[in-house]
Design an enzyme around this catalytic site. Structure first.
Site, PDB file in Angstrom:
ATOM      1  N   LYS A 103      36.831  61.328  38.784  1.00 46.12           N
ATOM      2  CA  LYS A 103      36.175  60.031  38.558  1.00 46.12           C
ATOM      3  C   LYS A 103      35.170  60.186  37.432  1.00 46.12           C
ATOM      4  CE  LYS A 103      36.253  55.863  40.429  1.00 46.12           C
ATOM      5  NZ  LYS A 103      37.320  55.171  41.162  1.00 46.12           N
ATOM      6  N   GLY A 214      32.867  40.274  46.405  1.00 45.31           N
ATOM      7  CA  GLY A 214      33.155  40.781  45.054  1.00 45.31           C
ATOM      8  C   GLY A 214      34.365  40.056  44.510  1.00 45.31           C
ATOM      9  N   GLY A 216      35.749  40.655  41.200  1.00 42.57           N
ATOM     10  CA  GLY A 216      36.164  41.259  39.948  1.00 42.57           C
ATOM     11  C   GLY A 216      37.660  41.485  39.974  1.00 42.57           C
ATOM     12  N   ASN A 217      38.105  42.537  39.315  1.00 41.70           N
ATOM     13  CA  ASN A 217      39.541  42.817  39.271  1.00 41.70           C
ATOM     14  C   ASN A 217      40.118  42.860  40.684  1.00 41.70           C
ATOM     15  OD1 ASN A 217      41.697  44.925  39.719  1.00 41.70           O
ATOM     16  ND2 ASN A 217      41.926  44.582  37.534  1.00 41.70           N
ATOM     17  N   GLY A 219      38.674  42.167  43.941  1.00 41.59           N
ATOM     18  CA  GLY A 219      38.426  41.050  44.850  1.00 41.59           C
ATOM     19  C   GLY A 219      39.131  39.781  44.403  1.00 41.59           C
TER      20      GLY A 219
HETATM   21  P1  NAD Z   1      34.852  44.804  38.757  1.00 43.27           P
HETATM   22  O1  NAD Z   1      33.813  45.264  37.826  1.00 43.27           O
HETATM   23  O2  NAD Z   1      36.067  44.148  38.185  1.00 43.27           O
HETATM   24  O3  NAD Z   1      34.229  43.812  39.843  1.00 43.27           O
HETATM   25  C1  NAD Z   1      33.151  44.140  40.670  1.00 43.27           C
HETATM   26  C2  NAD Z   1      32.734  42.911  41.446  1.00 43.27           C
HETATM   27  O4  NAD Z   1      31.699  43.246  42.375  1.00 43.27           O
HETATM   28  C3  NAD Z   1      32.175  41.784  40.582  1.00 43.27           C
HETATM   29  O5  NAD Z   1      32.625  40.547  41.104  1.00 43.27           O
HETATM   30  C4  NAD Z   1      30.670  41.898  40.797  1.00 43.27           C
HETATM   31  O6  NAD Z   1      30.020  40.651  40.621  1.00 43.27           O
HETATM   32  C5  NAD Z   1      30.626  42.334  42.248  1.00 43.27           C
HETATM   33  N1  NAD Z   1      29.389  43.031  42.581  1.00 43.27           N
HETATM   34  C6  NAD Z   1      28.700  43.916  41.836  1.00 43.27           C
HETATM   35  N2  NAD Z   1      27.609  44.319  42.492  1.00 43.27           N
HETATM   36  C7  NAD Z   1      27.612  43.697  43.681  1.00 43.27           C
HETATM   37  C8  NAD Z   1      26.761  43.706  44.800  1.00 43.27           C
HETATM   38  N3  NAD Z   1      25.647  44.443  44.827  1.00 43.27           N
HETATM   39  N4  NAD Z   1      27.104  42.933  45.859  1.00 43.27           N
HETATM   40  C9  NAD Z   1      28.224  42.188  45.829  1.00 43.27           C
HETATM   41  N5  NAD Z   1      29.056  42.121  44.795  1.00 43.27           N
HETATM   42  C10 NAD Z   1      28.761  42.872  43.737  1.00 43.27           C
HETATM   43  O7  NAD Z   1      35.264  46.082  39.626  1.00 43.27           O
HETATM   44  P2  NAD Z   1      36.615  46.323  40.428  1.00 43.27           P
HETATM   45  O8  NAD Z   1      37.526  47.111  39.574  1.00 43.27           O
HETATM   46  O9  NAD Z   1      37.077  45.042  41.023  1.00 43.27           O
HETATM   47  O10 NAD Z   1      36.110  47.315  41.570  1.00 43.27           O
HETATM   48  C11 NAD Z   1      35.579  46.845  42.818  1.00 43.27           C
HETATM   49  C12 NAD Z   1      35.683  47.951  43.850  1.00 43.27           C
HETATM   50  O11 NAD Z   1      37.049  48.328  44.003  1.00 43.27           O
HETATM   51  C13 NAD Z   1      34.945  49.247  43.516  1.00 43.27           C
HETATM   52  O12 NAD Z   1      34.487  49.846  44.697  1.00 43.27           O
HETATM   53  C14 NAD Z   1      36.027  50.101  42.890  1.00 43.27           C
HETATM   54  O13 NAD Z   1      35.725  51.478  42.952  1.00 43.27           O
HETATM   55  C15 NAD Z   1      37.186  49.732  43.791  1.00 43.27           C
HETATM   56  N6  NAD Z   1      38.518  50.016  43.263  1.00 43.27           N
HETATM   57  C16 NAD Z   1      38.892  49.558  42.040  1.00 43.27           C
HETATM   58  C17 NAD Z   1      40.179  49.830  41.591  1.00 43.27           C
HETATM   59  C18 NAD Z   1      40.691  49.292  40.280  1.00 43.27           C
HETATM   60  O14 NAD Z   1      41.857  49.497  40.002  1.00 43.27           O
HETATM   61  N7  NAD Z   1      39.915  48.606  39.487  1.00 43.27           N
HETATM   62  C19 NAD Z   1      41.072  50.570  42.377  1.00 43.27           C
HETATM   63  C20 NAD Z   1      40.643  51.008  43.633  1.00 43.27           C
HETATM   64  C21 NAD Z   1      39.369  50.721  44.063  1.00 43.27           C
END
Ligand code: NAD
Length: 409
Positions: A103, A214, A216-217, A219
């Site tokens: 990571k 959340g 982002g990608n 959620g």
């Molecule tokens: P992202 O940056 O696209 O989105 C993150 C989201 O979380 C945003 O909507 C942001 O507003 C929200 N957020 C940030 N801080 C916050 C808080 N304190 N309380 C509530 N919401 C908050 O990131 P992502 O890629 O969607 O990743 C989200 C989670 O999923 C992380 O834990 C990441 O490690 C995990 N994840 C991501 C992937 C991937 O392929 N992108 C794969 C597996 C796991």
């Protein structure tokens, strides 16, 4: 504040306790094989230079090249990256793909950077680390605040520095730049396949109510996927606010509103809640999809969901896990529930290495075939042995890692 690396180590040791694993294996996995801290100089638009700290933790290469995302976040730190890397090792083993765990992180608030500054920072990360990356060494991907565009800058920088134009050193790239069909939605989609595999076993109704923390990608895609299959997403949130409508939200409309207003405030016909309140709503499925340490000993007693589908990494602390277990709330652990991202990333890597491009149908079918059997086995073993799905998933991963260790020693 709960230290995520301590949580990850406690999960590892809890799982190891009842299983037949060598001390050597557990000792190895309690620490990373390599940790690199770098300073990334960034020329700002005004000509000044600022310095940003970056990390790459290569936790275990026992089963293949290190694999895991890069996070850009003001509160990123080495222990967080260590935890995320350990979980990646477990996740790739649970999915049974030939990858290890790693990571990365950069301590930065990307919202304060211009697009040019963000690009230079992304390229700077690669310049600082490229000798330790590569298709057979370590293959990063997106995570919080890192996008397909950032992956394409990184991949391009890697190609310039090394001459390797295969694109196989970074995954999660835009589809027209060597990315895989289905990668954008893969984590949410994979989570949905896991949910479907377990839904009936958990006696959930045909159409479930869902709260997603959340957007982002992960959620955002999860919310859209659940709605497209006839379920009702009643709550969504960004880092500041949560919105709720018991009749269901239209995730696309919510995302559009957020993009236009940069806030959820003022969204029509909803009740406003805090992120903390969202976690305690009475819903069938709660999906944490933001950051670590959301379900803790402080609030786990008040969680009302029947199933927690962990699409974020590390959203539940070990104390909360125990409280939820006692209360009969099923937690589908991150290392299974959100493995869709790394599975499709690995398919992207494979396509890049073979110089092929597969259809979305082929990719999703392989994702499904990979995750559903693991979900079924983990659920069955958890029911039979009376321990949590997280412990069973860790033990499954440990068995596969033990087999890999036997081959190298
Ligand atoms: P992202 O940056 O696209 O989105 C993150 C989201 O979380 C945003 O909507 C942001 O507003 C929200 N957020 C940030 N801080 C916050 C808080 N304190 N309380 C509530 N919401 C908050 O990131 P992502 O890629 O969607 O990743 C989200 C989670 O999923 C992380 O834990 C990441 O490690 C995990 N994840 C991501 C992937 C991937 O392929 N992108 C794969 C597996 C796991």
């Amino acid at each position: 504040m709960v230290n995520p690396f301590e949580s990850a180590q406690r999960q590892l040791h809890l799982a190891a306790k009842g299983g037949d694993f060598s001390n050597e294996l557990i000792d190895r996995l309690s620490r990373a094989e390599r940790e690199i801290t770098v300073t990334i100089p960034l020329t700002m638009d005004d000509g000044s230079t600022r310095f940003f700290e970056g990390y790459r933790v290569q936790h275990s290469g026992l089963r293949g090249p290190y694999k895991g995302g890069i996070r850009f976040h003001p509160e990123a730190d080495l222990d967080e990256v260590r935890a995320l890397a350990l979980w990646m090792t477990m996740k790739t083993a649970v999915a049974d793909i030939a990858m290890g765990g790693g990571k990365g992180g950069v301590v930065v608030d990307p919202d304060i950077l211009s697009s040019g500054e963000l690009e230079r920072l992304s390229r700077g990360f690669v310049r600082a680390l490229y000798r330790n990356l590569g298709p057979e060494v370590d293959v990063p991907a997106p995570d919080v605040n890192t996008t397909p565009e950032i992956m394409s800058w990184m991949s391009d920088e890697y190609a310039k520095l090394t001459g390797d134009t295969s694109g196989a050193s970074f995954t999660g790239k835009p589809v027209d730049q060597g990315g895989s069909e289905g990668r954008g939605a893969a984590t949410g989609q994979g989570g949905y396949y896991v949910f479907e595999a377990l839904k009936e076993k958990l006696n959930l109704p045909r159409s479930v109510s869902v709260a997603v923390q959340g957007m982002g990608n992960v959620g955002g895609n999860a919310a859209r996927t659940f709605v497209s299959h006839g379920h009702k997403v009643v709550a969504m949130s960004d880092s500041k606010d949560a919105i709720y409508n018991e009749d269901g939200l239209d995730p696309e409309a919510v995302e559009k509103y957020k993009a236009e207003h940069r806030s959820l405030k003022g969204f029509p016909d909803v009740q406003m809640f805090t992120n903390a309140e969202l976690l305690e709503l009475s819903v069938d499925v709660l999906i944490p999809a933001a950051l670590e340490n959301q379900l803790t000993e402080e609030n786990a007693e008040r969680v009302q969901a029947k199933m927690v589908l962990e699409l974020a990494n590390g959203p539940t602390t070990p104390e909360a896990d125990e409280i939820l277990r006692k209360r009969g709330i099923k937690v589908v652990p991150d290392i299974l529930a959100n493995a869709g991202g790394v599975v499709v990333s690995t398919l992207e890597w494979e396509q890049n290495k073979k110089n092929e491009h597969w259809s979305e149908e082929v990719v999703l079918e392989r994702l499904k075939e990979t995750l559903i059997p693991q979900a079924n086995v983990i659920y069955k073993n958890a029911e039979e042995s009376g321990v949590t799905m997280r412990i069973v998933a860790f033990r499954l991963a440990l068995k596969r890692l033990a087999n890999a260790l036997e081959k190298v020693v």
